[in-house]
Design a protein around this motif. Sequence first.
Motif, PDB file in Angstrom:
ATOM      1  N   LEU A 150       0.844  -1.182   0.000  1.00 45.05           N
ATOM      2  CA  LEU A 150       0.000   0.000   0.000  1.00 45.05           C
ATOM      3  C   LEU A 150       0.889   1.245   0.000  1.00 45.05           C
ATOM      4  N   THR A 151       0.573   2.183  -0.861  1.00 54.58           N
ATOM      5  CA  THR A 151       1.338   3.425  -0.947  1.00 54.58           C
ATOM      6  C   THR A 151       0.530   4.563  -0.342  1.00 54.58           C
ATOM      7  N   PRO A 152       1.069   5.213   0.711  1.00 57.53           N
ATOM      8  CA  PRO A 152       0.341   6.331   1.321  1.00 57.53           C
ATOM      9  C   PRO A 152       0.490   7.608   0.500  1.00 57.53           C
ATOM     10  N   GLY A 153      -0.528   8.452   0.566  1.00 57.68           N
ATOM     11  CA  GLY A 153      -0.495   9.745  -0.096  1.00 57.68           C
ATOM     12  C   GLY A 153      -1.485  10.665   0.587  1.00 57.68           C
ATOM     13  N   VAL A 154      -1.749  11.805  -0.016  1.00 59.91           N
ATOM     14  CA  VAL A 154      -2.675  12.761   0.587  1.00 59.91           C
ATOM     15  C   VAL A 154      -3.662  13.269  -0.454  1.00 59.91           C
ATOM     16  N   SER A 155      -4.750  13.844   0.042  1.00 62.75           N
ATOM     17  CA  SER A 155      -5.738  14.460  -0.829  1.00 62.75           C
ATOM     18  C   SER A 155      -5.990  15.887  -0.373  1.00 62.75           C
ATOM     19  N   GLY A 156      -6.464  16.719  -1.291  1.00 60.15           N
ATOM     20  CA  GLY A 156      -6.824  18.098  -0.950  1.00 60.15           C
ATOM     21  C   GLY A 156      -5.650  18.887  -0.426  1.00 60.15           C
ATOM     22  N   THR A 157      -5.855  19.552   0.710  1.00 50.00           N
ATOM     23  CA  THR A 157      -4.851  20.457   1.269  1.00 50.00           C
ATOM     24  C   THR A 157      -3.903  19.784   2.256  1.00 50.00           C
ATOM     25  N   ALA A 158      -3.982  18.479   2.402  1.00 52.22           N
ATOM     26  CA  ALA A 158      -3.080  17.760   3.305  1.00 52.22           C
ATOM     27  C   ALA A 158      -1.661  17.743   2.740  1.00 52.22           C
ATOM     28  N   LYS A 159      -0.684  17.535   3.620  1.00 52.52           N
ATOM     29  CA  LYS A 159       0.712  17.452   3.209  1.00 52.52           C
ATOM     30  C   LYS A 159       1.349  16.208   3.814  1.00 52.52           C
ATOM     31  N   LEU A 160       2.210  15.558   3.045  1.00 54.55           N
ATOM     32  CA  LEU A 160       2.971  14.404   3.518  1.00 54.55           C
ATOM     33  C   LEU A 160       4.435  14.684   3.253  1.00 54.55           C
ATOM     34  N   GLU A 161       5.183  14.941   4.320  1.00 54.71           N
ATOM     35  CA  GLU A 161       6.597  15.251   4.164  1.00 54.71           C
ATOM     36  C   GLU A 161       7.343  14.957   5.457  1.00 54.71           C
ATOM     37  N   ASN A 162       8.602  14.546   5.294  1.00 51.40           N
ATOM     38  CA  ASN A 162       9.474  14.255   6.438  1.00 51.40           C
ATOM     39  C   ASN A 162       8.850  13.259   7.408  1.00 51.40           C
ATOM     40  N   GLY A 163       8.160  12.274   6.854  1.00 53.13           N
ATOM     41  CA  GLY A 163       7.598  11.217   7.689  1.00 53.13           C
ATOM     42  C   GLY A 163       6.374  11.594   8.484  1.00 53.13           C
ATOM     43  N   ALA A 164       5.739  12.718   8.133  1.00 51.24           N
ATOM     44  CA  ALA A 164       4.534  13.142   8.855  1.00 51.24           C
ATOM     45  C   ALA A 164       3.479  13.595   7.862  1.00 51.24           C
ATOM     46  N   VAL A 165       2.221  13.392   8.233  1.00 52.02           N
ATOM     47  CA  VAL A 165       1.105  13.853   7.416  1.00 52.02           C
ATOM     48  C   VAL A 165       0.338  14.887   8.223  1.00 52.02           C
ATOM     49  N   SER A 166      -0.026  16.008   7.576  1.00 50.41           N
ATOM     50  CA  SER A 166      -0.708  17.086   8.298  1.00 50.41           C
ATOM     51  C   SER A 166      -1.966  17.525   7.574  1.00 50.41           C
ATOM     52  N   PHE A 167      -2.954  17.947   8.368  1.00 50.61           N
ATOM     53  CA  PHE A 167      -4.265  18.327   7.860  1.00 50.61           C
ATOM     54  C   PHE A 167      -4.663  19.665   8.468  1.00 50.61           C
ATOM     55  N   PRO A 168      -4.961  20.682   7.658  1.00 49.47           N
ATOM     56  CA  PRO A 168      -5.344  21.988   8.202  1.00 49.47           C
ATOM     57  C   PRO A 168      -6.659  21.915   8.989  1.00 49.47           C
ATOM     58  N   ILE A 169      -6.710  22.634  10.113  1.00 45.46           N
ATOM     59  CA  ILE A 169      -7.948  22.773  10.879  1.00 45.46           C
ATOM     60  C   ILE A 169      -8.799  23.840  10.207  1.00 45.46           C
ATOM     61  N   THR A 170     -10.026  23.506   9.844  1.00 41.77           N
ATOM     62  CA  THR A 170     -10.891  24.439   9.117  1.00 41.77           C
ATOM     63  C   THR A 170     -11.982  25.056   9.985  1.00 41.77           C
ATOM     64  N   ALA A 171     -12.263  24.472  11.124  1.00 39.95           N
ATOM     65  CA  ALA A 171     -13.269  25.015  12.041  1.00 39.95           C
ATOM     66  C   ALA A 171     -13.129  24.320  13.379  1.00 39.95           C
ATOM     67  N   GLY A 172     -13.663  24.946  14.406  1.00 36.62           N
ATOM     68  CA  GLY A 172     -13.614  24.309  15.707  1.00 36.62           C
ATOM     69  C   GLY A 172     -14.194  25.181  16.786  1.00 36.62           C
ATOM     70  N   SER A 173     -14.617  24.556  17.858  1.00 36.76           N
ATOM     71  CA  SER A 173     -15.150  25.254  19.023  1.00 36.76           C
ATOM     72  C   SER A 173     -14.947  24.354  20.218  1.00 36.76           C
ATOM     73  N   VAL A 174     -14.366  24.913  21.285  1.00 37.55           N
ATOM     74  CA  VAL A 174     -14.072  24.087  22.445  1.00 37.55           C
ATOM     75  C   VAL A 174     -14.377  24.831  23.737  1.00 37.55           C
ATOM     76  N   THR A 175     -14.845  24.087  24.748  1.00 35.26           N
ATOM     77  CA  THR A 175     -15.145  24.639  26.065  1.00 35.26           C
ATOM     78  C   THR A 175     -14.585  23.690  27.118  1.00 35.26           C
ATOM     79  N   TYR A 176     -14.033  24.275  28.185  1.00 30.87           N
ATOM     80  CA  TYR A 176     -13.296  23.501  29.172  1.00 30.87           C
ATOM     81  C   TYR A 176     -13.803  23.765  30.582  1.00 30.87           C
ATOM     82  N   TRP A 177     -14.151  22.682  31.291  1.00 29.53           N
ATOM     83  CA  TRP A 177     -14.471  22.744  32.705  1.00 29.53           C
ATOM     84  C   TRP A 177     -13.317  22.148  33.503  1.00 29.53           C
ATOM     85  N   SER A 178     -13.213  22.497  34.738  1.00 30.23           N
ATOM     86  CA  SER A 178     -12.121  21.975  35.559  1.00 30.23           C
ATOM     87  C   SER A 178     -12.252  20.462  35.723  1.00 30.23           C
TER      88      SER A 178
END
Length: 226
Positions: free
Chosen positions: A78-106
């Motif tokens: 199996l050969t790994p690759g990426v689609s869209g805006t992802a990047k595969l370089e230097n042994g790591a694959v990265s995916f841009p965060i496009t949205a998010g919302s987070v809330t934290y309780w103690s």
Amino acid sequence: MRKFTKTTVSLAAAGAIILGGAGFGISAANAATPTVHTVASSSSKIPAPVASVPNVLGGNTSVALDKGFTDALTSLKLTPGVSGTAKLENGAVSFPITAGSVTYWSPDGSYRPYVQGLLNHNGSGLTLKAGDTTVTLENFVVNPGSSKLSGDVLVNGQVAASNAYLFSLHGGTLKPLQLEGDNAILTGTTVHVSDDAAKLLNSTFKTDAVKGGLLVGTATITAQIK
């Protein structure tokens, strides 16, 4: 020594939620630049959270691929690759965060789940190719609360599954939060192939070699929070 202000502590708490605790719901995007702040409780049954990030403004999720995973791909041809805006370089694959919302309780309080939110990575993904068959795993949603990463699955461009449970997230090796400029950075969470994804890949590539729990690599989330 770095001086920690109340704002810095709030940023740290907000960042710590990204891979920290339990289940989530994402809010609608706000037009104004989001700030990290303490939010009053809207119900007597829900305590006021320590911090809230209404909109994660960007950043990325990167996974340093484990040698065991890449060796397993090689053995399966199996050969790994990426689609869209992802990047595969230097042994790591990265995916841009496009949205998010987070809330934290103690985490010291009784309220659970003490982390709520989602991190979306629309328009990018990971591909696995063998012969004339290409499986694309894309549009990832990281839910640290449930310790799951879900996404869409395409086989040769055709949708095979939507919002499927693809990877499990194990936070036992999570390192302390780092703050760099406008970013909160968390690294150390390990990413593993889910049983569902293993079954799908085995069925598609006509093998039984992909096992649930297979270590994919170690994740680093860099979230732009201001």
